[in-house]
Design a protein around this motif. Structure first.
Motif, PDB file in Angstrom:
ATOM      1  N   GLY A  93       0.798  -1.209   0.000  1.00  0.00           N
ATOM      2  CA  GLY A  93       0.000   0.000   0.000  1.00  0.00           C
ATOM      3  C   GLY A  93       0.836   1.267   0.000  1.00  0.00           C
ATOM      4  N   PRO A  94       0.142   2.433  -0.005  1.00  0.00           N
ATOM      5  CA  PRO A  94       0.829   3.722  -0.086  1.00  0.00           C
ATOM      6  C   PRO A  94       1.328   4.199   1.277  1.00  0.00           C
ATOM      7  CG  PRO A  94      -1.533   4.058  -0.061  1.00  0.00           C
ATOM      8  CD  PRO A  94      -1.322   2.571  -0.063  1.00  0.00           C
ATOM      9  N   TYR A  95       2.409   4.984   1.227  1.00  0.00           N
ATOM     10  CA  TYR A  95       2.962   5.643   2.414  1.00  0.00           C
ATOM     11  C   TYR A  95       3.150   7.125   2.102  1.00  0.00           C
ATOM     12  CZ  TYR A  95       3.896   1.537   5.212  1.00  0.00           C
ATOM     13  OH  TYR A  95       3.753   0.421   5.984  1.00  0.00           O
ATOM     14  N   PHE A  96       2.967   7.939   3.129  1.00  0.00           N
ATOM     15  CA  PHE A  96       3.139   9.382   3.013  1.00  0.00           C
ATOM     16  C   PHE A  96       4.244   9.799   3.969  1.00  0.00           C
ATOM     17  CE2 PHE A  96      -1.115   8.097   1.949  1.00  0.00           C
ATOM     18  CZ  PHE A  96      -1.267   8.648   0.691  1.00  0.00           C
ATOM     19  N   HIS A  97       5.147  10.666   3.499  1.00  0.00           N
ATOM     20  CA  HIS A  97       6.399  10.938   4.207  1.00  0.00           C
ATOM     21  C   HIS A  97       6.529  12.410   4.586  1.00  0.00           C
ATOM     22  CE1 HIS A  97       8.175   6.987   3.090  1.00  0.00           C
ATOM     23  NE2 HIS A  97       7.298   7.098   2.110  1.00  0.00           N
ATOM     24  N   LEU A  98       7.080  12.623   5.771  1.00  0.00           N
ATOM     25  CA  LEU A  98       7.496  13.941   6.234  1.00  0.00           C
ATOM     26  C   LEU A  98       9.011  13.869   6.398  1.00  0.00           C
ATOM     27  CD1 LEU A  98       6.875  16.782   7.311  1.00  0.00           C
ATOM     28  CD2 LEU A  98       6.615  15.754   9.581  1.00  0.00           C
ATOM     29  N   VAL A  99       9.740  14.601   5.564  1.00  0.00           N
ATOM     30  CA  VAL A  99      11.194  14.467   5.503  1.00  0.00           C
ATOM     31  C   VAL A  99      11.847  15.772   5.942  1.00  0.00           C
ATOM     32  CG1 VAL A  99      13.162  13.975   4.016  1.00  0.00           C
ATOM     33  CG2 VAL A  99      10.979  12.824   3.602  1.00  0.00           C
ATOM     34  N   GLN A 101      15.843  16.846   6.158  1.00  0.00           N
ATOM     35  CA  GLN A 101      17.242  16.473   5.893  1.00  0.00           C
ATOM     36  C   GLN A 101      17.340  14.958   5.722  1.00  0.00           C
ATOM     37  OE1 GLN A 101      19.464  18.384   9.003  1.00  0.00           O
ATOM     38  NE2 GLN A 101      19.337  20.373   8.022  1.00  0.00           N
ATOM     39  N   ASN A 102      18.003  14.256   6.640  1.00  0.00           N
ATOM     40  CA  ASN A 102      18.147  12.807   6.476  1.00  0.00           C
ATOM     41  C   ASN A 102      17.230  11.997   7.394  1.00  0.00           C
ATOM     42  OD1 ASN A 102      19.603  13.581   8.752  1.00  0.00           O
ATOM     43  ND2 ASN A 102      21.124  11.974   8.500  1.00  0.00           N
ATOM     44  N   VAL A 103      16.193  12.637   7.935  1.00  0.00           N
ATOM     45  CA  VAL A 103      15.209  11.950   8.784  1.00  0.00           C
ATOM     46  C   VAL A 103      13.884  11.887   8.041  1.00  0.00           C
ATOM     47  CG1 VAL A 103      13.951  12.015  10.972  1.00  0.00           C
ATOM     48  CG2 VAL A 103      16.347  12.713  10.889  1.00  0.00           C
ATOM     49  N   ASP A 104      13.284  10.697   8.009  1.00  0.00           N
ATOM     50  CA  ASP A 104      12.045  10.456   7.288  1.00  0.00           C
ATOM     51  C   ASP A 104      11.030   9.818   8.237  1.00  0.00           C
ATOM     52  OD1 ASP A 104      10.023   9.709   5.536  1.00  0.00           O
ATOM     53  OD2 ASP A 104      11.205   8.179   4.522  1.00  0.00           O
ATOM     54  N   LEU A 105       9.914  10.505   8.473  1.00  0.00           N
ATOM     55  CA  LEU A 105       8.794   9.953   9.237  1.00  0.00           C
ATOM     56  C   LEU A 105       7.694   9.609   8.246  1.00  0.00           C
ATOM     57  CD1 LEU A 105       8.684  12.515  12.186  1.00  0.00           C
ATOM     58  CD2 LEU A 105       9.893  10.326  12.084  1.00  0.00           C
ATOM     59  N   ALA A 106       7.153   8.389   8.334  1.00  0.00           N
ATOM     60  CA  ALA A 106       6.183   7.934   7.348  1.00  0.00           C
ATOM     61  C   ALA A 106       4.987   7.268   8.010  1.00  0.00           C
ATOM     62  CB  ALA A 106       6.838   6.958   6.376  1.00  0.00           C
ATOM     63  N   LEU A 107       3.840   7.385   7.345  1.00  0.00           N
ATOM     64  CA  LEU A 107       2.606   6.739   7.786  1.00  0.00           C
ATOM     65  C   LEU A 107       1.984   6.076   6.568  1.00  0.00           C
ATOM     66  CD1 LEU A 107       0.586   6.336  10.149  1.00  0.00           C
ATOM     67  CD2 LEU A 107      -0.583   8.387   9.326  1.00  0.00           C
ATOM     68  N   GLY A 108       1.579   4.798   6.722  1.00  0.00           N
ATOM     69  CA  GLY A 108       1.040   4.072   5.580  1.00  0.00           C
ATOM     70  C   GLY A 108      -0.128   3.195   5.934  1.00  0.00           C
ATOM     71  N   PHE A 109      -0.874   2.831   4.903  1.00  0.00           N
ATOM     72  CA  PHE A 109      -2.029   1.941   5.007  1.00  0.00           C
ATOM     73  C   PHE A 109      -1.809   0.789   4.036  1.00  0.00           C
ATOM     74  CE2 PHE A 109      -6.098   0.659   3.142  1.00  0.00           C
ATOM     75  CZ  PHE A 109      -6.723   0.153   4.271  1.00  0.00           C
ATOM     76  N   GLU A 110      -1.914  -0.457   4.529  1.00  0.00           N
ATOM     77  CA  GLU A 110      -1.626  -1.618   3.703  1.00  0.00           C
ATOM     78  C   GLU A 110      -2.700  -2.692   3.850  1.00  0.00           C
ATOM     79  OE1 GLU A 110       2.139  -3.146   4.888  1.00  0.00           O
ATOM     80  OE2 GLU A 110       3.248  -1.398   4.206  1.00  0.00           O
ATOM     81  N   PRO A 111      -3.526  -2.924   2.844  1.00  0.00           N
ATOM     82  CA  PRO A 111      -4.343  -4.138   2.842  1.00  0.00           C
ATOM     83  C   PRO A 111      -3.454  -5.327   2.497  1.00  0.00           C
ATOM     84  CG  PRO A 111      -4.726  -2.872   0.858  1.00  0.00           C
ATOM     85  CD  PRO A 111      -3.766  -2.068   1.701  1.00  0.00           C
ATOM     86  N   GLY A 112      -3.897  -6.527   2.871  1.00  0.00           N
ATOM     87  CA  GLY A 112      -3.077  -7.689   2.579  1.00  0.00           C
ATOM     88  C   GLY A 112      -3.784  -8.992   2.828  1.00  0.00           C
TER      89      GLY A 112
END
Length: 197
Positions: A93-99, A101-112
């Motif tokens: 599924g898709p993930y959305f990122h808040l970046v 510099q070199n730090v990435d915070l992400a939140l995603g939703f995944e069916p499976g």
């Protein structure tokens, strides 16, 4: 062994800090990222724990949007009273990122899908066949890019699933899975920022 891992991690971090000024942005369109780790899973409705080998593959479709596929292979359970003898999963599924510099915070939703088998506590009963069950995951991750090809990550994933068809009704398989470790990345196609458009 642990000492070697710590020394490698410190070396990668220091190398990444030295290269970070010239490396440009780490997270951008075209980045392919992969990771693998061991992770515990805590079943929320049963006070039970499972052990998994996990792996993920992620492609950044845009600078702040990625598509991630994730596999979780059930290794063992930590409790004798466990209700599952198999609970392996695939999700995507898709993930959305808040970046920053070199730090990435992400939140995603995944069916499976899950391959799930109940544990039998009696020698007189047949082992039930495994079932393929739908599941849904919400996942949050933090990633620290330390060099052009390596990063450290921590991830927590909430998985919602139900096992139907038991005499007492559906069994809730809600679980929190925790993973973390070292990951790898490479730029597989050029982003707009790289080409200057």
């Amino acid at each position: 062994m642990v000492r070697s891992i710590v020394l490698i991690a410190i070396g990668a971090f220091l190398s990444g800090q030295a290269q970070s000024q010239s490396a440009g942005p780490f997270v951008q369109r075209g980045l392919l990222s992969a990771d693998a780790s061991l992770g515990p899973g805590v079943m929320l409705g049963h006070s039970l724990s499972n052990i998994y080998v996990t792996g993920g593959l992620e492609l950044f479709l845009e600078d702040r949007v990625s598509f991630r596929g994730y596999a979780t292979w059930f290794i063992d359970r930590e409790d004798e009273a466990a209700i599952l003898s198999q609970n392996s999963r695939l999700s995507w599924g898709p993930y959305f990122h808040l970046v920053r510099q070199n730090v990435d915070l992400a939140l995603g939703f995944e069916p499976g899908l899950s391959l799930t088998r109940l544990a039998i506590r009696s020698d007189t009963l047949d082992t039930p066949d495994p079932k393929v069950l739908p599941n849904m995951s919400i996942s949050g991750s933090a990633t620290l890019y330390v060099s052009r090809h390596f990063h450290f990550f921590a991830n927590v994933r909430y998985v919602y699933a139900r096992y139907p068809g038991t005499p007492t009704g559906p069994i809730g398989l809600d679980e929190l899975v925790f993973t973390g470790g070292l990951g790898w990345q490479m730029q597989i196609f050029r982003s707009d920022r790289t080409t200057g458009r």
